[in-house]
Design a protein around this motif. Structure first.
Motif, PDB file in Angstrom:
ATOM      1  N   LEU A  33      35.011 -31.689 -47.276  1.00  0.00           N
ATOM      2  CA  LEU A  33      36.319 -31.679 -46.611  1.00  0.00           C
ATOM      3  C   LEU A  33      36.506 -32.935 -45.763  1.00  0.00           C
ATOM      4  O   LEU A  33      37.549 -33.587 -45.823  1.00  0.00           O
ATOM      5  CB  LEU A  33      36.455 -30.439 -45.729  1.00  0.00           C
ATOM      6  N   THR A  34      35.517 -33.256 -44.950  1.00  0.00           N
ATOM      7  CA  THR A  34      35.655 -34.416 -44.069  1.00  0.00           C
ATOM      8  C   THR A  34      35.766 -35.714 -44.879  1.00  0.00           C
ATOM      9  O   THR A  34      36.516 -36.613 -44.501  1.00  0.00           O
ATOM     10  CB  THR A  34      34.497 -34.506 -43.056  1.00  0.00           C
ATOM     11  N   GLU A  35      35.032 -35.798 -45.982  1.00  0.00           N
ATOM     12  CA  GLU A  35      35.132 -36.986 -46.841  1.00  0.00           C
ATOM     13  C   GLU A  35      36.533 -37.083 -47.442  1.00  0.00           C
ATOM     14  O   GLU A  35      37.152 -38.151 -47.427  1.00  0.00           O
ATOM     15  CB  GLU A  35      34.090 -36.933 -47.953  1.00  0.00           C
ATOM     16  N   LEU A  36      37.045 -35.977 -47.953  1.00  0.00           N
ATOM     17  CA  LEU A  36      38.392 -35.966 -48.530  1.00  0.00           C
ATOM     18  C   LEU A  36      39.444 -36.356 -47.504  1.00  0.00           C
ATOM     19  O   LEU A  36      40.357 -37.134 -47.786  1.00  0.00           O
ATOM     20  CB  LEU A  36      38.726 -34.572 -49.085  1.00  0.00           C
ATOM     21  N   LEU A  37      39.309 -35.811 -46.315  1.00  0.00           N
ATOM     22  CA  LEU A  37      40.307 -36.043 -45.272  1.00  0.00           C
ATOM     23  C   LEU A  37      40.114 -37.371 -44.543  1.00  0.00           C
ATOM     24  O   LEU A  37      40.979 -37.797 -43.780  1.00  0.00           O
ATOM     25  CB  LEU A  37      40.281 -34.890 -44.263  1.00  0.00           C
ATOM     26  N   GLY A  38      38.959 -37.995 -44.760  1.00  0.00           N
ATOM     27  CA  GLY A  38      38.684 -39.275 -44.110  1.00  0.00           C
ATOM     28  C   GLY A  38      38.471 -39.141 -42.616  1.00  0.00           C
ATOM     29  O   GLY A  38      38.857 -40.024 -41.850  1.00  0.00           O
ATOM     30  N   ILE A  39      37.862 -38.022 -42.207  1.00  0.00           N
ATOM     31  CA  ILE A  39      37.623 -37.776 -40.781  1.00  0.00           C
ATOM     32  C   ILE A  39      36.183 -37.330 -40.584  1.00  0.00           C
ATOM     33  O   ILE A  39      35.508 -36.933 -41.531  1.00  0.00           O
ATOM     34  CB  ILE A  39      38.578 -36.701 -40.218  1.00  0.00           C
ATOM     35  N   GLY A  40      35.730 -37.367 -39.362  1.00  0.00           N
ATOM     36  CA  GLY A  40      34.407 -36.858 -39.031  1.00  0.00           C
ATOM     37  C   GLY A  40      34.478 -35.355 -38.786  1.00  0.00           C
ATOM     38  O   GLY A  40      35.556 -34.790 -38.563  1.00  0.00           O
ATOM     39  N   SER A  41      33.320 -34.732 -38.784  1.00  0.00           N
ATOM     40  CA  SER A  41      33.296 -33.279 -38.562  1.00  0.00           C
ATOM     41  C   SER A  41      33.805 -32.929 -37.167  1.00  0.00           C
ATOM     42  O   SER A  41      34.457 -31.897 -36.981  1.00  0.00           O
ATOM     43  CB  SER A  41      31.901 -32.713 -38.790  1.00  0.00           C
ATOM     44  N   GLY A  42      33.564 -33.791 -36.194  1.00  0.00           N
ATOM     45  CA  GLY A  42      34.067 -33.543 -34.849  1.00  0.00           C
ATOM     46  C   GLY A  42      35.596 -33.486 -34.826  1.00  0.00           C
ATOM     47  O   GLY A  42      36.184 -32.645 -34.139  1.00  0.00           O
ATOM     48  N   SER A  43      36.228 -34.360 -35.594  1.00  0.00           N
ATOM     49  CA  SER A  43      37.695 -34.358 -35.670  1.00  0.00           C
ATOM     50  C   SER A  43      38.201 -33.106 -36.366  1.00  0.00           C
ATOM     51  O   SER A  43      39.217 -32.531 -35.962  1.00  0.00           O
ATOM     52  CB  SER A  43      38.194 -35.594 -36.415  1.00  0.00           C
ATOM     53  N   LEU A  44      37.493 -32.671 -37.400  1.00  0.00           N
ATOM     54  CA  LEU A  44      37.891 -31.442 -38.090  1.00  0.00           C
ATOM     55  C   LEU A  44      37.825 -30.260 -37.136  1.00  0.00           C
ATOM     56  O   LEU A  44      38.778 -29.474 -37.038  1.00  0.00           O
ATOM     57  CB  LEU A  44      36.992 -31.186 -39.310  1.00  0.00           C
ATOM     58  N   TYR A  45      36.720 -30.157 -36.404  1.00  0.00           N
ATOM     59  CA  TYR A  45      36.559 -29.030 -35.475  1.00  0.00           C
ATOM     60  C   TYR A  45      37.541 -29.117 -34.304  1.00  0.00           C
ATOM     61  O   TYR A  45      38.062 -28.097 -33.851  1.00  0.00           O
ATOM     62  CB  TYR A  45      35.111 -28.933 -34.992  1.00  0.00           C
ATOM     63  N   ALA A  46      37.822 -30.339 -33.836  1.00  0.00           N
ATOM     64  CA  ALA A  46      38.777 -30.493 -32.732  1.00  0.00           C
ATOM     65  C   ALA A  46      40.186 -30.093 -33.162  1.00  0.00           C
ATOM     66  O   ALA A  46      40.933 -29.484 -32.400  1.00  0.00           O
ATOM     67  CB  ALA A  46      38.767 -31.939 -32.225  1.00  0.00           C
ATOM     68  N   ALA A  47      40.550 -30.421 -34.400  1.00  0.00           N
ATOM     69  CA  ALA A  47      41.906 -30.143 -34.879  1.00  0.00           C
ATOM     70  C   ALA A  47      42.091 -28.706 -35.345  1.00  0.00           C
ATOM     71  O   ALA A  47      43.148 -28.114 -35.145  1.00  0.00           O
ATOM     72  CB  ALA A  47      42.256 -31.098 -36.021  1.00  0.00           C
ATOM     73  N   PHE A  48      41.048 -28.126 -35.972  1.00  0.00           N
ATOM     74  CA  PHE A  48      41.216 -26.834 -36.632  1.00  0.00           C
ATOM     75  C   PHE A  48      40.272 -25.746 -36.120  1.00  0.00           C
ATOM     76  O   PHE A  48      40.387 -24.599 -36.532  1.00  0.00           O
ATOM     77  CB  PHE A  48      41.043 -26.997 -38.146  1.00  0.00           C
ATOM     78  N   GLY A  49      39.350 -26.111 -35.257  1.00  0.00           N
ATOM     79  CA  GLY A  49      38.419 -25.136 -34.703  1.00  0.00           C
ATOM     80  C   GLY A  49      37.201 -24.900 -35.558  1.00  0.00           C
ATOM     81  O   GLY A  49      36.101 -24.743 -35.056  1.00  0.00           O
ATOM     82  N   SER A  50      37.393 -24.875 -36.874  1.00  0.00           N
ATOM     83  CA  SER A  50      36.299 -24.602 -37.809  1.00  0.00           C
ATOM     84  C   SER A  50      36.813 -24.792 -39.231  1.00  0.00           C
ATOM     85  O   SER A  50      38.018 -24.966 -39.453  1.00  0.00           O
ATOM     86  CB  SER A  50      35.802 -23.162 -37.636  1.00  0.00           C
ATOM     87  N   LYS A  51      35.914 -24.718 -40.180  1.00  0.00           N
ATOM     88  CA  LYS A  51      36.310 -24.707 -41.589  1.00  0.00           C
ATOM     89  C   LYS A  51      37.240 -23.520 -41.836  1.00  0.00           C
ATOM     90  O   LYS A  51      38.242 -23.636 -42.541  1.00  0.00           O
ATOM     91  CB  LYS A  51      35.059 -24.626 -42.472  1.00  0.00           C
ATOM     92  N   ASP A  52      36.916 -22.394 -41.233  1.00  0.00           N
ATOM     93  CA  ASP A  52      37.736 -21.192 -41.396  1.00  0.00           C
ATOM     94  C   ASP A  52      39.144 -21.413 -40.839  1.00  0.00           C
ATOM     95  O   ASP A  52      40.129 -20.959 -41.436  1.00  0.00           O
ATOM     96  CB  ASP A  52      37.058 -20.009 -40.702  1.00  0.00           C
ATOM     97  N   GLY A  53      39.248 -22.112 -39.727  1.00  0.00           N
ATOM     98  CA  GLY A  53      40.561 -22.407 -39.151  1.00  0.00           C
ATOM     99  C   GLY A  53      41.397 -23.294 -40.058  1.00  0.00           C
ATOM    100  O   GLY A  53      42.608 -23.086 -40.209  1.00  0.00           O
ATOM    101  N   LEU A  54      40.747 -24.284 -40.671  1.00  0.00           N
ATOM    102  CA  LEU A  54      41.438 -25.150 -41.625  1.00  0.00           C
ATOM    103  C   LEU A  54      41.863 -24.345 -42.845  1.00  0.00           C
ATOM    104  O   LEU A  54      42.990 -24.477 -43.333  1.00  0.00           O
ATOM    105  CB  LEU A  54      40.543 -26.329 -42.025  1.00  0.00           C
TER     106      LEU A  54
END
Length: 191
Positions: A33-54
């Motif tokens: 997911l992070t590779e596809l979105l071009g973001i780090g895991s910290g950015s994913l968690y900050a924006a969506f809370g978790s994989k489940d949130g996304l």
């Protein structure tokens, strides 16, 4: 002070939705997911809370789009039989093009049937679809296309169930002719 978000969350949700739709929740790891979105895991968690949130946001986007398309399609035509046949045959055609992907809502409810958030989203979507179809069937009855003996809410629930079944049968690679005959049979519920 928090750093400003450096990516478009709407675009990220759309991209994630397509990946989850193709692979499923469990087969989509966070690094992919992070590779596809071009973001780090910290950015994913900050924006969506978790994989489940996304995933929840991606599924909601899909479901909102599904209901909006259904509403647009039932309002675009006049005769309810023609409109519903067109919608159902379009689903058969779409599923035949990409049998593996199927319908994200069906995929989500089968893969994550015990997940409360997924079940709640599925229920909300089915309720919204029921409302759209009931409204279309009520308008059809007002135009004289349906007899007064028809319970439009029951018919709407039947067609929602039939639609989900069509998606499952499409993923099972059932012959298109078989599905077209099934559509013809389902439309007899309007007689």
């Amino acid at each position: 002070m928090a750093r400003p978000r450096e990516f478009d969350t709407d675009v990220a949700v759309e991209q994630a939705m397509r990946l989850f739709w193709r692979q499923g929740y469990h087969s989509t790891p966070v690094p992919q997911l992070t590779e596809l979105l071009g973001i780090g895991s910290g950015s994913l968690y900050a924006a969506f809370g978790s994989k489940d949130g996304l995933y929840a946001q991606a599924l909601k986007r899909y479901c909102d789009d599904l209901v909006a398309a259904l509403d647009r399609d039932v309002r675009a035509g006049s005769d309810i039989r023609t409109v519903l046949r067109g919608i159902l045959i379009a689903m058969v055609t779409t599923d035949a093009v990409d049998r593996q992907r199927g319908c994200l809502l069906v995929n989500a409810t089968t893969e994550r049937a015990t997940h409360d958030g997924t079940a709640e989203q599925a229920h909300a979507t089915m309720t919204a679809m029921e409302s759209v179809l009931t409204g279309a069937l009520d308008r059809a009855r007002g135009r004289g296309e349906l007899g007064s003996e028809h319970n439009t809410a029951e018919l709407a629930r039947f067609f929602i169930t039939f639609i989900q079944g069509l998606h499952v049968m499409g993923q099972a690679r059932v012959d298109r002719t078989f599905l077209e005959f099934a559509v013809t049979g389902a439309l007899k519920a309007l007689d």
